[in-house]
Design a protein around this motif. Structure first.
Motif, PDB file in Angstrom:
ATOM      1  N   GLY A  34       0.805  -1.212   0.000  1.00  0.00           N
ATOM      2  CA  GLY A  34       0.000   0.000   0.000  1.00  0.00           C
ATOM      3  C   GLY A  34       0.839   1.263   0.000  1.00  0.00           C
ATOM      4  O   GLY A  34       0.598   2.196  -0.773  1.00  0.00           O
ATOM      5  N   ALA A  35       1.860   1.308   0.852  1.00  0.00           N
ATOM      6  CA  ALA A  35       2.695   2.513   0.957  1.00  0.00           C
ATOM      7  C   ALA A  35       3.563   2.714  -0.273  1.00  0.00           C
ATOM      8  O   ALA A  35       4.035   3.830  -0.523  1.00  0.00           O
ATOM      9  N   SER A  36       3.781   1.668  -1.061  1.00  0.00           N
ATOM     10  CA  SER A  36       4.639   1.808  -2.238  1.00  0.00           C
ATOM     11  C   SER A  36       4.053   2.773  -3.266  1.00  0.00           C
ATOM     12  O   SER A  36       4.784   3.350  -4.072  1.00  0.00           O
ATOM     13  N   THR A  64      11.373   5.580  -3.868  1.00  0.00           N
ATOM     14  CA  THR A  64      12.125   4.936  -2.791  1.00  0.00           C
ATOM     15  C   THR A  64      12.076   3.419  -2.910  1.00  0.00           C
ATOM     16  O   THR A  64      13.095   2.736  -2.737  1.00  0.00           O
ATOM     17  N   VAL A  65      10.902   2.875  -3.211  1.00  0.00           N
ATOM     18  CA  VAL A  65      10.792   1.421  -3.311  1.00  0.00           C
ATOM     19  C   VAL A  65      11.585   0.893  -4.505  1.00  0.00           C
ATOM     20  O   VAL A  65      12.178  -0.197  -4.449  1.00  0.00           O
ATOM     21  N   ALA A  66      11.658   1.676  -5.589  1.00  0.00           N
ATOM     22  CA  ALA A  66      12.459   1.253  -6.737  1.00  0.00           C
ATOM     23  C   ALA A  66      13.938   1.209  -6.390  1.00  0.00           C
ATOM     24  O   ALA A  66      14.661   0.282  -6.777  1.00  0.00           O
ATOM     25  N   GLU A  67      14.390   2.193  -5.642  1.00  0.00           N
ATOM     26  CA  GLU A  67      15.788   2.218  -5.211  1.00  0.00           C
ATOM     27  C   GLU A  67      16.100   1.071  -4.255  1.00  0.00           C
ATOM     28  O   GLU A  67      17.110   0.374  -4.397  1.00  0.00           O
ATOM     29  N   THR A  68      15.229   0.869  -3.285  1.00  0.00           N
ATOM     30  CA  THR A  68      15.504  -0.076  -2.201  1.00  0.00           C
ATOM     31  C   THR A  68      15.315  -1.523  -2.612  1.00  0.00           C
ATOM     32  O   THR A  68      16.112  -2.398  -2.255  1.00  0.00           O
ATOM     33  N   ASN A  69      14.254  -1.804  -3.348  1.00  0.00           N
ATOM     34  CA  ASN A  69      13.951  -3.185  -3.720  1.00  0.00           C
ATOM     35  C   ASN A  69      14.511  -3.589  -5.076  1.00  0.00           C
ATOM     36  O   ASN A  69      14.585  -4.779  -5.381  1.00  0.00           O
ATOM     37  N   SER A  74       1.429  -3.052  -8.525  1.00  0.00           N
ATOM     38  CA  SER A  74       1.815  -1.988  -7.595  1.00  0.00           C
ATOM     39  C   SER A  74       3.292  -1.702  -7.798  1.00  0.00           C
ATOM     40  O   SER A  74       4.029  -2.553  -8.327  1.00  0.00           O
ATOM     41  N   PRO A  75       3.771  -0.522  -7.397  1.00  0.00           N
ATOM     42  CA  PRO A  75       5.212  -0.257  -7.469  1.00  0.00           C
ATOM     43  C   PRO A  75       6.025  -1.304  -6.713  1.00  0.00           C
ATOM     44  O   PRO A  75       7.084  -1.736  -7.178  1.00  0.00           O
ATOM     45  N   LEU A  83      -9.401   3.669   2.101  1.00  0.00           N
ATOM     46  CA  LEU A  83      -8.322   2.718   2.358  1.00  0.00           C
ATOM     47  C   LEU A  83      -8.127   1.725   1.220  1.00  0.00           C
ATOM     48  O   LEU A  83      -7.250   0.864   1.279  1.00  0.00           O
ATOM     49  N   MET A  84      -8.948   1.835   0.174  1.00  0.00           N
ATOM     50  CA  MET A  84      -8.790   0.961  -0.993  1.00  0.00           C
ATOM     51  C   MET A  84      -7.538   1.375  -1.777  1.00  0.00           C
ATOM     52  O   MET A  84      -7.223   2.558  -1.897  1.00  0.00           O
ATOM     53  N   ARG A  85      -6.829   0.402  -2.343  1.00  0.00           N
ATOM     54  CA  ARG A  85      -5.645   0.685  -3.140  1.00  0.00           C
ATOM     55  C   ARG A  85      -6.034   1.067  -4.566  1.00  0.00           C
ATOM     56  O   ARG A  85      -7.085   0.653  -5.058  1.00  0.00           O
ATOM     57  N   PRO A  86      -5.177   1.838  -5.279  1.00  0.00           N
ATOM     58  CA  PRO A  86      -5.475   2.211  -6.660  1.00  0.00           C
ATOM     59  C   PRO A  86      -5.703   1.006  -7.569  1.00  0.00           C
ATOM     60  O   PRO A  86      -6.529   1.044  -8.468  1.00  0.00           O
TER      61      PRO A  86
END
Length: 338
Positions: free
Chosen positions: A87-89, A95-100, A151-152, A281-284
């Motif tokens: 959800g936070a991605s 940031t998630v692209a860099e980290t993961n 999701s990202p 609270l639903m995701r895109p």
């Protein structure tokens, strides 16, 4: 399990749920375990890390990882650090692209360089995610199911998965991926829906809150126990040849069922009286259903889950009740059901 001969494991993200369960398993097997924690980490769960050497390392620091390889000289590397919230991605895609993603490229490059210097690199485990499959026409998913990330977070896990396979095939590294389906425990972070539920149910049972607000209750996932999944990670790096595995229970359960089991664990039969749904609270883009086929892991690793769905959720609820009653948030006694 019998004790190993003296071996060294490097576990990135050792203070996370998976890192703790894996590190404790490895220590019990006789390994020297070195684990990384973020330099800015606060409240590191030291209660669970007895026997583990901890080192500060930013996940994206290639030079720091390379230096750590040289100083530790591990036999095995388990890359359990990273961005873990689907959800936070959506709010932190860069940031998630860099980290993961890019962080895994850097680690693999350092393993290649290490092999060039020393003739052989440590064995490397990369955790992939069932979210990579996204909208899949194949149920259950297998090791050959195409990826359709939604999701990202899922896209970066797919990227890292394929990189890990490619570096194995291109450079001869011993790299293995485990596509991990949802795995839970009392160590799950409060930002994850299962832990949000179990903590809230414990608070409701003790009269400390009145309701629980959630998004989509219709999603289905394949939920297992984190300690079982940590055991699978270790088994993968003990094979003669590196391979990729699905780690799952083979069954999906609706989120509404998590609620039913959690409330029943504290003697409440009608969960609907306490649950409110919030469309915000639903995701895109959400994935409706995912469950994996663990046949290969069962046949080639001898792996099987030890705890069922109901046992996991009940253990999490009972632990959160005990936390609230005792005021003790972290203790090794919480890791496994009594």
């Amino acid at each position: 399990m019998t004790a190993q001969t003296s071996r060294t494991a490097l576990v990135t993200g050792v203070a996370g749920q998976d890192g703790i369960y894996l590190a404790r398993l490895l220590v019990d097997l006789g390994y020297r375990v070195v684990g990384t924690i973020r330099p800015d980490a606060s409240g590191v769960r030291r209660a669970y890390l007895d026997g583990v050497e901890t080192v500060e390392l930013e996940q994206r620091d290639r030079a720091g990882f390379g230096a750590l390889l040289e100083s530790v000289r591990p036999d095995e590397v388990y890359n359990l650090a990273g961005f873990t919230s689907v959800g936070a991605s959506w709010r932190h895609a860069e940031t998630v692209a860099e980290t993961n993603g890019l962080a895994v490229v850097r680690m693999l490059e350092e393993l290649v360089a290490y092999a060039e210097r020393h003739g052989e690199a440590p064995r490397f485990f990369q955790p992939s995610s069932s979210e990579m499959f996204g909208v899949s026409d194949q149920q259950p998913q297998t090791e050959g199911t195409p990826h359709h990330p939604r999701s990202p977070y899922a896209a970066t896990k797919s990227f890292a998965h394929h990189l890990t396979v490619n570096y194995r095939e291109s450079y001869g590294l011993f790299t293995a991926t485990g596509t991990l389906y949802n795995h839970e425990s009392p160590l799950r972070g409060s930002q994850f829906v299962t832990r949000k539920i179990t903590r809230s149910v414990a608070e409701i049972a003790l009269g400390r809150r009145d309701e629980l607000t959630l998004g989509n209750l219709d999603v289905r996932r394949d939920w297992g126990f984190a300690a079982d999944y940590a055991r699978a990670m270790h088994l993968m790096l003990q094979l003669d040849d590196p391979q990729d595995f699905i780690i799952a229970t083979g069954a999906s359960r609706q989120l509404a069922e998590v609620l039913e089991v959690a409330f029943a664990a504290v003697g409440i039969d009608d969960a609907s009286r306490y649950v409110r749904q919030d469309p915000s609270l639903m995701r895109p883009a959400d994935v409706v259903d995912l469950y994996g086929d663990p046949t290969k892991a069962r046949e080639q690793l001898g792996w099987a889950p030890t705890l069922g769905f109901e046992q996991i959720i009940e253990h999490m609820v009972h632990t959160d009740v005990e936390r609230l009653r005792s005021g003790v948030e972290e203790t090794p006694a919480y890791l496994f059901p009594a």
